[in-house]
Design a protein around this motif. Structure first.
Motif, short mmCIF file in Angstrom:
data_model
loop_
_atom_site.label_atom_id
_atom_site.label_comp_id
_atom_site.label_asym_id
_atom_site.label_seq_id
_atom_site.Cartn_x
_atom_site.Cartn_y
_atom_site.Cartn_z
N ARG A 69 -9.98 0.00 -1.31
CA ARG A 69 -10.90 0.14 -0.19
C ARG A 69 -12.34 -0.15 -0.62
O ARG A 69 -13.10 -0.82 0.08
CB ARG A 69 -10.79 1.55 0.40
N LEU A 99 0.82 -1.22 0.00
CA LEU A 99 0.00 0.00 0.00
C LEU A 99 0.86 1.26 0.00
O LEU A 99 0.46 2.28 -0.57
CB LEU A 99 -0.95 0.01 1.19
N SER A 152 -0.75 4.93 -5.23
CA SER A 152 -1.34 6.27 -5.20
C SER A 152 -2.59 6.26 -4.33
O SER A 152 -3.17 5.20 -4.06
CB SER A 152 -1.71 6.71 -6.62
N ASN A 153 -3.03 7.44 -3.93
CA ASN A 153 -4.27 7.55 -3.14
C ASN A 153 -5.47 7.01 -3.91
O ASN A 153 -6.36 6.39 -3.32
CB ASN A 153 -4.52 9.00 -2.72
N GLU A 154 -5.48 7.21 -5.22
CA GLU A 154 -6.59 6.71 -6.04
C GLU A 154 -6.62 5.18 -6.03
O GLU A 154 -7.68 4.58 -5.94
CB GLU A 154 -6.47 7.23 -7.49
N SER A 155 -5.46 4.56 -6.12
CA SER A 155 -5.39 3.10 -6.09
C SER A 155 -5.84 2.56 -4.74
O SER A 155 -6.56 1.56 -4.66
CB SER A 155 -3.97 2.62 -6.40
N ILE A 156 -5.42 3.22 -3.68
CA ILE A 156 -5.82 2.79 -2.33
C ILE A 156 -7.32 2.94 -2.17
O ILE A 156 -7.99 2.05 -1.61
CB ILE A 156 -5.04 3.58 -1.26
N ASP A 157 -7.91 4.02 -2.69
CA ASP A 157 -9.36 4.21 -2.62
C ASP A 157 -10.09 3.11 -3.37
O ASP A 157 -11.13 2.61 -2.92
CB ASP A 157 -9.75 5.58 -3.17
#
Length: 132
Positions: free
Chosen positions: A119, A107, A111-116
């Motif tokens: 999720r 993680l 990127s934040n988009e990938s983590i979102d």
């Protein structure tokens, strides 16, 4: 399906005893408390006191826990890990830490988009499990 199949196979957790997932999870809960009762174990694990009694009797036979009568309450039994039970507890905790470290490493590079997106998928899977 795969998860359920893997849970049916006993494994070793740092000792010679073969343990089922339910047994290891019970040892984990016991290990996180200085002492615990059957009633509290049932509450924390979401199972019946009868199921707790069956599993604790197996763990007692395997030498992984000890049962001691309560000094304060006559009908209450306190359950604690034995020395061998502590080995299993530590091994299981170590396994979880290694897994969480691997997840954190993966993680950490996203990127934040990938983590979102991840999720959202995990939340969807969680909802699906509730519906099953």
């Amino acid at each position: 399906r795969l998860y359920n199949q893997k849970n049916l196979k006993p494994k070793r957790y740092g000792t010679e005893e073969l343990l089922y997932t339910a047994e290891v999870h019970m040892l984990d809960v016991i290990g996180k408390h200085e002492t615990i009762t059957t009633t509290k174990l049932a509450e924390l694990l979401g199972i019946t006191k009868g199921a707790v009694s069956q599993t604790t009797n197996k763990l007692l036979e395997k030498g992984l826990i000890e049962k001691h009568p309560s000094i304060e309450r006559k009908n209450e039994i306190h359950i604690v890990l034995s020395e061998k039970g502590n080995i299993v507890f530590d091994y299981h905790q170590s396994m979880h830490k290694k897994t969480m470290d691997k997840v954190a490493n993966i993680l950490g590079g996203l990127s934040n988009e990938s983590i979102d997106a991840i999720r959202l998928v995990v939340d969807l899977m969680d909802e699906m499990l509730d519906e099953i």
